[in-house]
Design a protein around this motif. Structure first.
Motif, short mmCIF file in Angstrom:
data_model
loop_
_atom_site.label_atom_id
_atom_site.label_comp_id
_atom_site.label_asym_id
_atom_site.label_seq_id
_atom_site.Cartn_x
_atom_site.Cartn_y
_atom_site.Cartn_z
N ILE A 39 0.86 -1.19 0.00
CA ILE A 39 0.00 0.00 0.00
C ILE A 39 0.89 1.23 0.00
N GLU A 40 0.58 2.17 -0.88
CA GLU A 40 1.27 3.47 -0.87
C GLU A 40 0.27 4.57 -0.58
N GLY A 41 0.75 5.61 0.10
CA GLY A 41 -0.11 6.74 0.43
C GLY A 41 -0.28 6.90 1.94
N LEU A 42 0.34 6.00 2.71
CA LEU A 42 0.22 6.08 4.18
C LEU A 42 1.57 6.35 4.86
N GLU A 43 2.61 6.57 4.04
CA GLU A 43 3.95 6.80 4.58
C GLU A 43 3.96 8.00 5.52
N THR A 44 4.78 7.92 6.56
CA THR A 44 5.04 8.99 7.55
C THR A 44 3.83 9.37 8.40
N LEU A 45 2.70 8.71 8.22
CA LEU A 45 1.51 9.10 8.98
C LEU A 45 1.51 8.51 10.38
N ASP A 46 0.82 9.19 11.28
CA ASP A 46 0.51 8.61 12.59
C ASP A 46 -0.64 7.63 12.42
N TYR A 47 -0.61 6.55 13.22
CA TYR A 47 -1.74 5.63 13.20
C TYR A 47 -2.05 5.15 14.61
N LEU A 48 -3.31 4.76 14.82
CA LEU A 48 -3.74 4.15 16.07
C LEU A 48 -3.73 2.65 15.84
N ASP A 49 -3.06 1.92 16.72
CA ASP A 49 -2.93 0.47 16.54
C ASP A 49 -3.93 -0.25 17.43
N ASN A 50 -4.95 -0.86 16.79
CA ASN A 50 -5.98 -1.56 17.56
C ASN A 50 -5.45 -2.82 18.23
N TYR A 89 -4.97 4.90 10.17
CA TYR A 89 -4.03 5.98 9.82
C TYR A 89 -4.78 7.30 9.82
N LEU A 90 -4.16 8.32 10.43
CA LEU A 90 -4.87 9.58 10.67
C LEU A 90 -4.50 10.62 9.62
N SER A 91 -5.51 11.37 9.19
CA SER A 91 -5.32 12.47 8.25
C SER A 91 -4.48 12.05 7.05
N SER A 92 -4.94 11.01 6.38
CA SER A 92 -4.19 10.51 5.22
C SER A 92 -4.53 11.35 4.00
N SER A 93 -3.70 11.23 2.98
CA SER A 93 -3.99 11.96 1.74
C SER A 93 -5.24 11.35 1.11
N ASP A 94 -5.81 12.03 0.14
CA ASP A 94 -7.08 11.57 -0.43
C ASP A 94 -6.91 10.50 -1.49
N VAL A 95 -5.68 10.05 -1.73
CA VAL A 95 -5.47 8.95 -2.68
C VAL A 95 -4.57 7.89 -2.03
N ILE A 96 -5.06 6.66 -2.07
CA ILE A 96 -4.29 5.51 -1.54
C ILE A 96 -4.24 4.48 -2.65
N ALA A 97 -3.07 3.87 -2.84
CA ALA A 97 -2.93 2.87 -3.91
C ALA A 97 -2.56 1.52 -3.30
#
Length: 304
Positions: A185-196, A220-228
């Motif tokens: 998956i690309e588009g989530l790099e460098t983001l903060d995430y909550l781990d369930n 993943y929080l406040s991600s960009s509007d495109v994920i691949a």
């Protein structure tokens, strides 16, 4: 009920059928023969097929299609709660309810109607829903399939209450993949995430792309509007575009968790990846009369 944009071209079609429990489903077909099947059970997309009749969404072979069970697969809608973050049942009640057709949906924008098939479904709270969640709302879902096979879901939620209310929301997309260990998956790099899996603790993504070798359950929080999502073996990339939905969940139950789920095959985790486009961290608040719109667009492109 044929309100496809292309009246002159009979092949963009909207057809109503019933499943084996007698629940209505809508089948949208574009001019090239791609199709989408939506059930009134949950307003849930159960199938999205290419014009080569290849299924793009995952549904478990053990899925239960009887309300009030939610269906394991396709694209369930989580509303007015995501996961267990609140007092309601897991992922809220919208995915378990029987929705209704809007017989007279507002027309598509003229520029938008070429060869596009669409349907509008509505959900309004029952007496029982209002006891569990005492807020009056109208939820309009538009599902459309464009000529190029793009699948779009637009949710409009209006507060018809006399006081404000807040909710969280997700489109939970079960993608069909060749093999979970071959996907990135690309588009989530460098983001903060909550781990369930770590009591919703907050971490920062370190990798360039997300790959899988064990159970993953993150927001993943406040991600960009495109994920691949790249599927190397199938040489296919899913592109996920979103509006009004800042967060992105990623879930794969892996082996141990799969065995504990009654409506999920023990080995099926290898063939699916769940991506949520969501508003989780900061709930959406609507004042009386206000409306919120959340949009998801899914496309696939060949990739190397």
């Amino acid at each position: 009920m044929n309100h496809s944009g292309a009246e002159s071209n009979q092949r963009a079609a909207v057809e109503v059928t019933k499943d084996k429990n007698g629940i209505d489903q809508v089948v949208l077909q574009n001019t090239r023969g791609a199709s989408v099947r939506v059930s009134l059970h949950g307003g849930q997309i159960l199938s999205w097929r290419t014009d080569h009749d290849e299924e793009l969404l995952f549904t478990s072979s053990k899925a239960i299609f009887k309300p009030p069970q939610a269906v394991r697969g396709g694209i369930p809608i989580c509303f007015p709660q995501f996961g267990s973050r609140g007092l309601l049942e897991q992922h809220g009640f919208a995915r378990n309810k029987i929705w209704v057709f809007d017989e007279n949906p507002p027309p598509l924008h003229p520029n938008d109607s070429n060869g596009k098939a669409y349907t509008d479904l509505l959900l309004k709270p029952s007496e029982e829903d209002l006891k569990a969640w005492p807020h009056s709302f109208e939820f309009r879902l538009r599902v459309s399939l464009a000529e190029d096979g793009y699948l779009t879901m637009i949710s409009r939620i209006r507060n018809i209450n006399c006081k404000p209310f807040s909710f969280s929301f997700a489109y939970r997309t079960y993608l069909s993949i060749s093999d979970i260990s071959e996907v990135r998956i690309e588009g989530l790099e460098t983001l903060d995430y909550l781990d369930n899996l770590c009591e919703k603790q907050r971490f920062t993504e370190q990798g360039d792309a997300l790959t899988f070798e064990s159970e993953v359950d993150r927001v993943y929080l406040s991600s960009s509007d495109v994920i691949a999502v790249f599927d190397h073996e199938k040489k296919r990339t899913f592109t996920i575009q979103k509006q009004g939905l800042p967060d992105a969940g990623v879930w794969n139950p892996w082996e141990k968790k799969s065995k504990s789920m009654a409506d999920f095959g023990d080995e099926e985790y290898k063939k699916m990846l769940c991506i949520d486009v969501a508003a989780v961290e900061k709930p959406i608040t609507l004042k009386p009369g206000e409306e919120w719109t959340g949009r998801l667009e899914l496309t696939t492109v060949p990739s190397t």
